[in-house]
Design a protein around this motif. Structure first.
Motif, PDB file in Angstrom:
ATOM      1  N   THR A   1       2.149  -7.953  11.071  1.00 18.34           N
ATOM      2  CA  THR A   1       3.399  -7.215  11.248  1.00 18.34           C
ATOM      3  C   THR A   1       4.460  -8.130  11.855  1.00 18.34           C
ATOM      4  O   THR A   1       4.159  -9.221  12.337  1.00 18.34           O
ATOM      5  CB  THR A   1       3.209  -6.006  12.190  1.00 18.34           C
ATOM      6  OG1 THR A   1       2.752  -6.485  13.466  1.00 18.34           O
ATOM      7  CG2 THR A   1       2.209  -5.012  11.625  1.00 18.34           C
TER       8      THR A   1
ATOM      9  N   CYS B   1       6.134  -3.889   8.574  1.00 17.05           N
ATOM     10  CA  CYS B   1       5.175  -4.691   7.811  1.00 17.05           C
ATOM     11  C   CYS B   1       5.637  -4.800   6.360  1.00 17.05           C
ATOM     12  O   CYS B   1       6.594  -4.144   5.930  1.00 17.05           O
ATOM     13  CB  CYS B   1       3.780  -4.081   7.879  1.00 17.05           C
ATOM     14  SG  CYS B   1       3.635  -2.479   7.060  1.00 17.05           S
TER      15      CYS B   1
ATOM     16  N   TYR C   1      -2.513  -0.232  12.938  1.00 19.16           N
ATOM     17  CA  TYR C   1      -1.318  -0.919  13.423  1.00 19.16           C
ATOM     18  C   TYR C   1      -1.127  -0.774  14.932  1.00 19.16           C
ATOM     19  O   TYR C   1      -0.020  -0.914  15.433  1.00 19.16           O
ATOM     20  CB  TYR C   1      -0.092  -0.434  12.653  1.00 19.16           C
ATOM     21  CG  TYR C   1      -0.099  -0.940  11.237  1.00 19.16           C
ATOM     22  CD1 TYR C   1       0.207  -2.271  10.950  1.00 19.16           C
ATOM     23  CD2 TYR C   1      -0.480  -0.113  10.174  1.00 19.16           C
ATOM     24  CE1 TYR C   1       0.165  -2.759   9.655  1.00 19.16           C
ATOM     25  CE2 TYR C   1      -0.520  -0.598   8.870  1.00 19.16           C
ATOM     26  CZ  TYR C   1      -0.199  -1.915   8.623  1.00 19.16           C
ATOM     27  OH  TYR C   1      -0.249  -2.411   7.340  1.00 19.16           O
TER      28      TYR C   1
END
Length: 455
Positions: free
Chosen positions: A61, A76, A238
């Motif tokens: 990311t 991302c 994430y």
């Protein structure tokens, strides 16, 4: 100026900007279910100016990290050409200052090579609203989103489709209709109904998508349990903060918050506990293990590269600074500075770098043209500098001020300085106060807080 035209605002289904909701997991989930464009939550410009852009190789990311290490914005590759960054104008406050609106938008349009959009609420009259939008259109923005309610109206108030329609018919840029979740949008087919009622180019969905982001599926809504599990997978993947993850899941559960599962979710204090609530403990363990292995691999590669590029003349040791091993207010950096003064060397020079992979710090100190550093990376710049000072002092065979070293000359020096300050103060007060008040003053100062001398 080259304008990025890959983001088109006609005929689109859009995830609206929502505070605490429009973070990366929700944006990616909406895209998976069929959204064309996703807006991030409203972010304040000053916060972004304070951030550092970091490539997160573990998560793959791009992170914008605040000075306190909090990730303010994360994106991302998956959402490239689909995400819109929303910079806040503090709610609907700017509606009363059209000159400022025009100035801000004109500056943005001229200053960046990305399409600029604007989102407003409607004014008390249709005429005033249309006039404002025409003025906004002239700034050169790519599209305008209109929430069809006045600034004082709440979600339970009817959305004014007629006003959005009047705007759509008055301007040539795409108009994005927003505010239909309460009155119109319950499933995918309702999106088209709302679009026709407003004559808008596109539709922006907020609460209906917050409750169930599969509202964007042409084939119909997914069961909420499946949607929540999909959301959790992105939250873990994430590294979304557990408080934000919990908030979004609570918005989806709504009336089910009083169920046993809802109560467990409300009590969860980590992303791992959230996964356990939704029977996803195995997924959490597998994913975190993959990330841990990836991080270790990247750290090894980075260390190998550092070793190859390292200045061979730098003296290195694997040391850390633990303040518990030193008297209060005494540090290795102080000892090193004192030693340099005594030996008539220039004062130490510290060069500190931060590693993008994990945002840890390493420092090199130069003393008498020789460089020293610790091979261990630290959580802060200050700790890294103290570690470098320790390496230098130990190499030189000079005391570093640890408690185990016995008599501490810097502490004695501080005692003398503190005592001199006290004596000077007493002397000044003696001169200022009449003699008959002196005894009373001494008695009264028995409870005065005097700076504690380190022992």
């Amino acid at each position: 100026m080259t304008v990025n035209t890959q983001l088109c605002f006609r005929g689109k289904k859009i995830l609206a900007p929502m505070v605490r909701v429009g973070t990366l997991p929700m944006r990616l989930l909406a895209l998976d279910y069929g959204a064309d464009i996703v807006y991030c939550e409203e972010l304040i410009d000053i916060k972004m100016l304070q951030c550092k852009r970091v490539i997160n190789e573990v998560l793959e990311t791009v992170d914008f990290v605040a000075p306190n290490e909090r990730v303010v914005f994360r994106t991302c590759e998956r959402e490239r050409h689909h995400v819109v960054f929303q910079m806040g104008g503090m709610g609907a406050a700017l509606l009363s200052d059209p000159d400022k609106i025009e100035s801000i938008l004109t500056t943005l349009v001229k200053g960046i090579c990305k399409p600029v959009t604007c989102k407003i609420r409607i004014l008390p009259s249709v005429e005033d609203t249309v006039n404002l939008v025409k003025r906004i259109e002239k700034t050169g923005i790519a599209a305008i989103a209109v929430h069809g309610r006045k600034k004082e109206e709440r979600p339970q108030h009817p959305v004014h489709c007629d006003v959005i329609k009047a705007i759509s018919e008055a301007v040539s840029i795409p108009v994005i209709a927003n505010g239909g979740s309460h009155d119109f949008i319950k499933d995918y087919t309702d999106i088209e109904t709302f679009q026709k009622a407003t004559a808008a180019s596109s539709v922006m969905i907020a609460r209906a998508a917050m409750w169930n982001p599969s509202i964007f599926r042409k084939e119909g809504l997914f069961p909420l349990k499946e949607v929540m599990q999909d959301y959790i997978k992105y939250a873990v993947r994430y590294d979304n903060h557990y408080t934000n993850t919990k908030y979004c899941l609570c918005q989806m559960l709504r009336e089910q918050l009083e169920t046993p599962q809802g109560k467990k979710l409300h009590a969860a204090q980590s992303i791992q506990e959230i996964c356990e609530v939704f029977e996803m403990a195995d997924f959490y363990e597998e994913t975190t293990a993959i990330f841990k292995a990836k991080k270790t691999s990247l750290e090894t590669e980075t260390q190998d590269e550092d070793d190859q590029m390292e200045d061979p003349d730098v003296i290195k040791m694997a040391v850390r600074f633990d303040k518990r091993e030193y008297p209060p207010q005494i540090t290795p950096k102080m000892y090193l500075l004192e030693w340099c003064r005594k030996e008539k060397h220039p004062q130490p020079v510290y060069e500190t770098v931060q590693r993008p992979l994990d945002r840890l710090f390493s420092s090199v100190v130069t003393v008498a043209e020789q460089k020293y550093k610790s091979t261990l990376w630290e959580k802060s710049k200050k700790l890294a500098e103290q570690a470098a000072a320790i390496v230098c002092l130990r190499t030189l065979g000079v005391p570093e001020g640890k408690l185990c070293e016995g008599e501490n000359h810097l502490i004695n020096k501080r005692k003398r300085q503190d005592q001199e300050c006290l004596n000077n103060r007493d002397h000044r007060e003696d001169l200022a106060e009449p003699s008959h008040k002196k005894t009373n003053f001494i008695e009264e100062t028995s409870d005065v807080d005097v700076p504690k001398i380190p022992r």
